[in-house]
Write an enzyme that holds these catalytic residues in place. Structure first.
Site, PDB file in Angstrom:
ATOM      1  N   ARG A   1      30.581  36.685  42.753  1.00 13.71           N
ATOM      2  CA  ARG A   1      29.930  37.722  42.187  1.00 13.71           C
ATOM      3  C   ARG A   1      28.886  37.243  41.270  1.00 13.71           C
ATOM      4  NH1 ARG A   1      31.909  40.601  39.142  1.00 13.71           N
ATOM      5  NH2 ARG A   1      33.955  39.926  38.729  1.00 13.71           N
TER       6      ARG A   1
ATOM      7  N   TYR B   1      28.154  36.945  49.971  1.00 12.64           N
ATOM      8  CA  TYR B   1      29.539  36.505  49.671  1.00 12.64           C
ATOM      9  C   TYR B   1      30.210  37.782  49.012  1.00 12.64           C
ATOM     10  CZ  TYR B   1      33.346  33.736  48.137  1.00 12.64           C
ATOM     11  OH  TYR B   1      34.554  32.905  48.168  1.00 12.64           O
ATOM     12  N   GLY B   2      31.211  38.123  49.274  1.00 12.10           N
ATOM     13  CA  GLY B   2      32.492  38.907  48.617  1.00 12.10           C
ATOM     14  C   GLY B   2      31.837  40.046  48.168  1.00 12.10           C
ATOM     15  N   GLY B   3      32.029  40.582  46.807  1.00 12.90           N
ATOM     16  CA  GLY B   3      31.768  41.710  46.022  1.00 12.90           C
ATOM     17  C   GLY B   3      30.106  41.858  46.098  1.00 12.90           C
TER      18      GLY B   3
ATOM     19  N   LYS C   1      33.305  46.403  45.314  1.00 10.43           N
ATOM     20  CA  LYS C   1      33.150  46.736  43.749  1.00 10.43           C
ATOM     21  C   LYS C   1      31.921  47.671  43.786  1.00 10.43           C
ATOM     22  CE  LYS C   1      36.164  43.829  42.812  1.00 10.43           C
ATOM     23  NZ  LYS C   1      37.179  44.334  41.978  1.00 10.43           N
TER      24      LYS C   1
ATOM     25  N   HIS D   1      40.039  49.565  38.279  1.00 10.29           N
ATOM     26  CA  HIS D   1      40.112  48.072  39.104  1.00 10.29           C
ATOM     27  C   HIS D   1      41.584  48.012  38.785  1.00 10.29           C
ATOM     28  CE1 HIS D   1      38.984  43.651  38.547  1.00 10.29           C
ATOM     29  NE2 HIS D   1      39.185  43.967  39.813  1.00 10.29           N
TER      30      HIS D   1
ATOM     31  N   SER E   1      39.184  40.252  36.989  1.00 15.41           N
ATOM     32  CA  SER E   1      39.330  39.487  38.253  1.00 15.41           C
ATOM     33  C   SER E   1      40.063  38.067  37.952  1.00 15.41           C
ATOM     34  CB  SER E   1      37.904  39.227  38.412  1.00 15.41           C
ATOM     35  OG  SER E   1      37.088  40.478  38.357  1.00 15.41           O
ATOM     36  N   ALA E   2      40.708  37.792  39.273  1.00 14.73           N
ATOM     37  CA  ALA E   2      41.426  36.648  39.276  1.00 14.73           C
ATOM     38  C   ALA E   2      42.671  36.154  38.155  1.00 14.73           C
ATOM     39  CB  ALA E   2      40.466  35.130  39.391  1.00 14.73           C
ATOM     40  N   CYS E   3      43.191  37.371  37.770  1.00 13.81           N
ATOM     41  CA  CYS E   3      44.287  37.345  36.358  1.00 13.81           C
ATOM     42  C   CYS E   3      45.574  37.617  37.266  1.00 13.81           C
ATOM     43  CB  CYS E   3      43.779  38.074  35.551  1.00 13.81           C
ATOM     44  SG  CYS E   3      42.734  37.438  34.226  1.00 13.81           S
TER      45      CYS E   3
ATOM     46  N   THR F   1      46.843  40.314  42.813  1.00 15.52           N
ATOM     47  CA  THR F   1      47.542  40.141  44.160  1.00 15.52           C
ATOM     48  C   THR F   1      48.794  39.410  43.920  1.00 15.52           C
ATOM     49  OG1 THR F   1      45.195  39.757  45.015  1.00 15.52           O
ATOM     50  CG2 THR F   1      46.983  39.146  46.310  1.00 15.52           C
TER      51      THR F   1
ATOM     52  N   ASP G   1      44.036  45.853  44.143  1.00 15.91           N
ATOM     53  CA  ASP G   1      42.592  45.593  43.282  1.00 15.91           C
ATOM     54  C   ASP G   1      42.089  47.086  42.791  1.00 15.91           C
ATOM     55  OD1 ASP G   1      40.755  43.805  42.533  1.00 15.91           O
ATOM     56  OD2 ASP G   1      39.393  44.615  43.885  1.00 15.91           O
TER      57      ASP G   1
ATOM     58  N   ASN H   1      36.949  29.826  43.731  1.00 17.69           N
ATOM     59  CA  ASN H   1      36.900  31.271  44.086  1.00 17.69           C
ATOM     60  C   ASN H   1      36.989  31.558  45.843  1.00 17.69           C
ATOM     61  OD1 ASN H   1      36.489  34.211  43.484  1.00 17.69           O
ATOM     62  ND2 ASN H   1      34.410  34.067  44.196  1.00 17.69           N
TER      63      ASN H   1
ATOM     64  N   ARG I   1      38.682  32.521  49.306  1.00 13.93           N
ATOM     65  CA  ARG I   1      39.146  33.875  49.507  1.00 13.93           C
ATOM     66  C   ARG I   1      39.924  33.854  50.894  1.00 13.93           C
ATOM     67  NH1 ARG I   1      39.209  37.511  45.111  1.00 13.93           N
ATOM     68  NH2 ARG I   1      37.817  36.624  43.750  1.00 13.93           N
TER      69      ARG I   1
ATOM     70  N   ARG J   1      44.243  37.917  30.372  1.00 13.91           N
ATOM     71  CA  ARG J   1      44.619  36.415  30.096  1.00 13.91           C
ATOM     72  C   ARG J   1      44.371  35.856  28.739  1.00 13.91           C
ATOM     73  NH1 ARG J   1      44.681  32.070  34.080  1.00 13.91           N
ATOM     74  NH2 ARG J   1      44.386  33.639  35.682  1.00 13.91           N
TER      75      ARG J   1
ATOM     76  N   ASN K   1      58.085  37.909  36.439  1.00 12.52           N
ATOM     77  CA  ASN K   1      57.537  39.226  35.745  1.00 12.52           C
ATOM     78  C   ASN K   1      58.321  40.670  36.151  1.00 12.52           C
ATOM     79  OD1 ASN K   1      55.496  37.606  35.044  1.00 12.52           O
ATOM     80  ND2 ASN K   1      54.104  38.108  36.652  1.00 12.52           N
TER      81      ASN K   1
HETATM   82  O1  O2Y Z   1      32.944  38.312  45.025  1.00  9.59           O
HETATM   83  C1  O2Y Z   1      33.843  38.019  44.894  1.00  9.59           C
HETATM   84  O2  O2Y Z   1      33.827  36.504  44.796  1.00  9.59           O
HETATM   85  C2  O2Y Z   1      35.038  38.108  44.586  1.00  9.59           C
HETATM   86  S1  O2Y Z   1      35.277  39.536  43.432  1.00  9.59           S
HETATM   87  C3  O2Y Z   1      36.996  40.199  43.887  1.00  9.59           C
HETATM   88  C4  O2Y Z   1      37.612  40.007  45.096  1.00  9.59           C
HETATM   89  C5  O2Y Z   1      38.590  40.707  45.287  1.00  9.59           C
HETATM   90  C6  O2Y Z   1      39.200  41.455  44.267  1.00  9.59           C
HETATM   91  N1  O2Y Z   1      38.653  41.282  43.032  1.00  9.59           N
HETATM   92  C7  O2Y Z   1      37.477  40.710  42.825  1.00  9.59           C
HETATM   93  C8  O2Y Z   1      37.024  40.800  41.610  1.00  9.59           C
HETATM   94  O3  O2Y Z   1      36.031  40.029  40.979  1.00  9.59           O
HETATM   95  O4  O2Y Z   1      37.708  41.707  40.883  1.00  9.59           O
HETATM   96 MN    MN Z   2      39.060  42.904  41.354  1.00  9.20          MN
END
Ligand code: O2Y
Ligand code: MN
Length: 576
Positions: free
Chosen positions: A64, A203-205, A212, A232, A254-256, A259, A279, A369, A371, A402, A498
């Site tokens: 993103r 790409y992605g988001g 998003k 979120h 994100s990414a913490c 999932t 998410d 990143n 996926r 984090r 956890n």
């Molecule tokens: O756009 C991206 O590279 C992925 S962003 C994303 C994808 C899945 C779940 N959450 C996120 C995030 O950035 O929070």
């Molecule tokens: Mn996310």
């Protein structure tokens, strides 16, 4: 067909000038044809996992891009200090010129999709127009697309999401493996119009606008206007050994590890976790005064690196088949690999840039990143209620970030207001999910910094306003899995461990677990969780500085900072 949609398709066809228009019905045949098309031009590589494929993006289009993401509300003040704002008229003119003829030589796909269970009154229908077949196949895994969504829509207005990779093709020109236009990338939201225009990234988001852009940025504005919450957050069901079940929503940047937590397999005998979503949560108040959540998505777009049979066995089973991988490495026998998948990397790979790779290589084999995209239906721990029209009742909300120091493993907010303060004061070290420096501490209120479609001060007020008589407010917790000792070693093993923290939250909710009231909230005794006492140490000097920093940060919201949050900040500063 929906008359608003017919008109919009004509308008966008005239603007972008594609070679062909396809209304996506969501069928298996259509999906297979799109896969074949992308295999033929080299955009997708078949893998030895059944029904699975690999895509490698342009190295300049890997995450993103927050600095190119805009909220174009009519008034600048409605976007607030945390969003990039541009006047809507000015931005529309720029977009009209960018999109002019941008789909020449390509097919324009019209993708109707429903966010949330088709039968749920909380769900909403949108349409994405895109010239990327990669986007279409990802959306088929991530949302409920095609004819059922169109049927649900009827002749109502809908959220309009327009996307182009921004790379028209001249007659005879060979297409790129990953067409994009990073120099001109812009992801633009018009909150009042419920519209998103995204140009230049595949790409992605940036490109899957259901995620998003709609389910958070536009939906947060809808939630503000209609009295609900678009967050979120992952959603999980937790069942104790007596068979009692409670649902929790949890919000992390994100990414913490959202999932991983969403798919956690319990290490405690008799305890069970089931996944509703990993998410995003849309939450509405029920007539019974409880907060009900749906997962608006229908698939996972998870971070691959670090995912392993040890860290997330459920995810590893989910992605055994029918999965699209993006930017991971390719093994010599046609499988995928990424850092952290196992202890010993293969002796030879092709890395995400398509280059030969060995363990001696200095670069990573998979992009940090990278996926996987996969349908929720393949998750062995999916909750039976994930597709329920009513959603699931939320007993607790968990915030987290984090932080390698200072922030304890878990605490419970003293009240709803204190909990909203904890959400508003969230900070976290940055990750590879967005372009930019990794590991830098930044404020990320409610993990919504990149995703709140309006003024964050108004968003805080919206959260505070949720507490009204007659409602059963979820308890609020704050966790930090990432504390390190002086040698940089994690103090908490995390992942399956956890579960101990979730058990405490569950039992607090039942009024059973012990806790001590501290300056930071209610905290368990370390030994009751089998945890190192350093995970609960309160460094008063460090917290004094933290409270000052929160106070400084809050100033950016000016008059829109709710008085209640200013008070909570002062209370924290005073008790330290
Ligand atoms: O756009 C991206 O590279 C992925 S962003 C994303 C994808 C899945 C779940 N959450 C996120 C995030 O950035 O929070
Ligand atoms: Mn996310």
């Amino acid at each position: 067909m929906n008359t608003h949609l017919q008109q919009w398709i004509e308008e966008i066809r005239a603007l972008t000038q594609p070679d062909a228009v396809v209304i996506v019905n969501g069928s298996e045949e259509e999906f297979q044809a799109l896969i074949q098309k992308q295999m033929k031009n080299g955009s997708l590589k078949p893998l030895k996992r059944p029904g699975s494929f690999l895509a490698w993006s342009n190295p300049e289009d890997v995450a993103r891009v927050e600095e190119r993401t805009f909220i174009c509300s009519e008034k600048q003040d409605d976007a607030g200090p945390t969003n990039n704002w541009k006047p809507p008229q000015e931005m529309k003119e720029k977009l009209q010129s960018l999109f002019q003829g941008c789909m020449k030589g390509r097919t324009m796909y019209v993708v109707p999709y429903c966010m949330g269970p088709l039968s749920s009154p909380m769900s909403k229908v949108a349409v994405e127009i895109t010239d990327s077949p990669y986007v279409v196949i990802n959306m088929r895994l991530m949302t409920r697309i095609g004819t059922p969504a169109l049927k649900k829509l009827g002749n109502e207005p809908f959220v309009k999401c327009l996307h182009s990779v921004g790379k028209p093709l001249h007659p005879g020109q060979k297409d790129d493996q990953w067409p994009c236009n990073p120099q001109e990338t812009a992801i633009v939201h018009f909150p009042e119009k419920h519209e998103v225009w995204s140009f230049g990234s595949g790409y992605g988001g940036n490109a899957l606008l259901n995620k998003k852009s709609f389910a958070l940025r536009i939906a947060s504005v809808m939630g503000r206007d209609e009295g609900w919450l678009a967050e979120h957050m992952l959603i999980i069901g937790v069942t104790n050994p007596k068979g009692k079940k409670k649902y929790f929503a949890a919000s992390f940047p994100s990414a913490c590890g959202k999932t991983n937590l969403a798919m956690l397999e319990s290490i405690l005998p008799g305890w069970k976790i089931e996944c509703v979503g990993d998410d995003i949560a849309w939450m509405h108040w029920g007539k019974d005064g409880k907060l009900y959540a749906i997962n608006p998505e229908n698939g996972f777009f998870g971070v691959a690196p670090g995912t392993s049979i040890k860290t997330n066995p459920s995810a590893m089973r989910t992605i055994e088949k029918n999965t699209i991988f993006t930017n991971v490495a390719l093994t010599d026998d046609g499988d995928v690999w990424w850092e952290g998948m196992n202890d010993t990397p293969p002796q030879h790979l092709t890395n995400w840039k398509g280059q030969s790779w060995t363990p001696a290589s200095t670069e990573k084999a998979a992009h940090p990143n990278s996926r996987f995209t996969v349908s929720v239906s393949q998750c062995p721990t999916i909750d039976p209620a994930y597709d329920s029209a009513d959603g699931v009742p939320i007993s607790g909300i968990i915030f987290g970030g984090r932080r390698s120091s200072l922030v304890p493993l878990v605490r419970q907010a003293l009240s709803w207001q204190h909990g909203v303060f904890l959400g508003a004061s969230m900070t976290s070290e940055t990750t590879a999910a967005a372009k930019g420096e990794v590991g830098k501490l930044r404020h990320d209120p409610f993990a919504m910094l990149p995703f709140c479609g309006y003024h964050m001060g108004d968003y805080f007020a919206h959260w505070l306003k949720q507490e009204v008589p007659g409602r059963t407010m979820p308890q609020i917790f704050y966790v930090n899995w990432f504390l390190k000792d002086a040698d940089g070693k994690f103090l908490w093993k995390g992942f399956g461990e956890n579960m101990r923290v979730l058990k405490w939250c569950f039992e607090r909710n039942d009024g059973e677990a012990e806790a001590e009231k501290t300056a930071l909230g209610f905290m368990p005794h370390a030994e009751s969780l089998g945890a190192d006492p350093r995970l609960f140490a309160i460094d008063r000097e460090g917290w004094k500085q933290e409270a000052e920093e929160i106070g400084r940060y809050f100033q950016i919201f000016g008059k829109k900072l709710p008085e209640a949050l200013a008070k909570e900040q002062m209370k924290l500063a005073a008790v330290l």
